[in-house]
Design a protein around this motif. Structure first.
Motif, PDB file in Angstrom:
ATOM      1  N   LEU A  40      47.512 -20.514  22.135  1.00  0.00           N
ATOM      2  CA  LEU A  40      48.078 -21.864  22.123  1.00  0.00           C
ATOM      3  C   LEU A  40      47.412 -22.754  23.169  1.00  0.00           C
ATOM      4  O   LEU A  40      47.135 -23.929  22.908  1.00  0.00           O
ATOM      5  N   LEU A  41      47.123 -22.206  24.346  1.00  0.00           N
ATOM      6  CA  LEU A  41      46.463 -22.989  25.390  1.00  0.00           C
ATOM      7  C   LEU A  41      45.053 -23.407  24.972  1.00  0.00           C
ATOM      8  O   LEU A  41      44.630 -24.533  25.246  1.00  0.00           O
ATOM      9  N   VAL A  42      44.326 -22.534  24.313  1.00  0.00           N
ATOM     10  CA  VAL A  42      42.982 -22.878  23.839  1.00  0.00           C
ATOM     11  C   VAL A  42      43.065 -23.972  22.778  1.00  0.00           C
ATOM     12  O   VAL A  42      42.272 -24.920  22.783  1.00  0.00           O
ATOM     13  N   ILE A  43      44.020 -23.874  21.883  1.00  0.00           N
ATOM     14  CA  ILE A  43      44.190 -24.898  20.839  1.00  0.00           C
ATOM     15  C   ILE A  43      44.550 -26.239  21.462  1.00  0.00           C
ATOM     16  O   ILE A  43      43.967 -27.276  21.120  1.00  0.00           O
ATOM     17  N   VAL A  44      45.500 -26.245  22.392  1.00  0.00           N
ATOM     18  CA  VAL A  44      45.909 -27.491  23.051  1.00  0.00           C
ATOM     19  C   VAL A  44      44.743 -28.084  23.832  1.00  0.00           C
ATOM     20  O   VAL A  44      44.508 -29.296  23.798  1.00  0.00           O
ATOM     21  N   GLY A  45      43.976 -27.248  24.519  1.00  0.00           N
ATOM     22  CA  GLY A  45      42.814 -27.731  25.251  1.00  0.00           C
ATOM     23  C   GLY A  45      41.761 -28.335  24.332  1.00  0.00           C
ATOM     24  O   GLY A  45      41.177 -29.382  24.636  1.00  0.00           O
ATOM     25  N   GLY A  46      41.511 -27.691  23.201  1.00  0.00           N
ATOM     26  CA  GLY A  46      40.541 -28.207  22.237  1.00  0.00           C
ATOM     27  C   GLY A  46      40.965 -29.537  21.657  1.00  0.00           C
ATOM     28  O   GLY A  46      40.154 -30.466  21.542  1.00  0.00           O
TER      29      GLY A  46
END
Length: 79
Positions: A40-46
């Protein structure tokens, strides 16, 4: 040695030390959050990077330098 089953021993160890002592933790809300949080953190960062890049691409580059500012810049750079 007191006649406890394997499950009872595991339950005691988990209650005393926490689920992190197990090599294969039981599926629970905590473990689901633990395994999904990095994704989820990678998706939000992207998504944040995409939004930032799109906003920045739409902005004008700024006003050109005046002749006085260009002369001062040339003087500072030694041209």
């Amino acid at each position: 040695t007191d006649g406890d089953t394997d499950e009872e021993v595991l339950n005691y160890i988990v209650s005393r030390y926490g689920a992190f002592v197990l090599l294969q933790p039981r599926l629970s809300t905590r473990t689901m959050l633990l395994w999904t949080a990095p994704v989820l953190l990678v998706i939000v960062g992207g998504v944040s990077l995409l939004v930032f890049a799109r906003r920045r691409a739409g902005k004008p580059p700024g006003l050109p330098l005046t002749a006085e500012e260009q002369a001062k810049l040339d003087e500072l750079l030694g041209r």
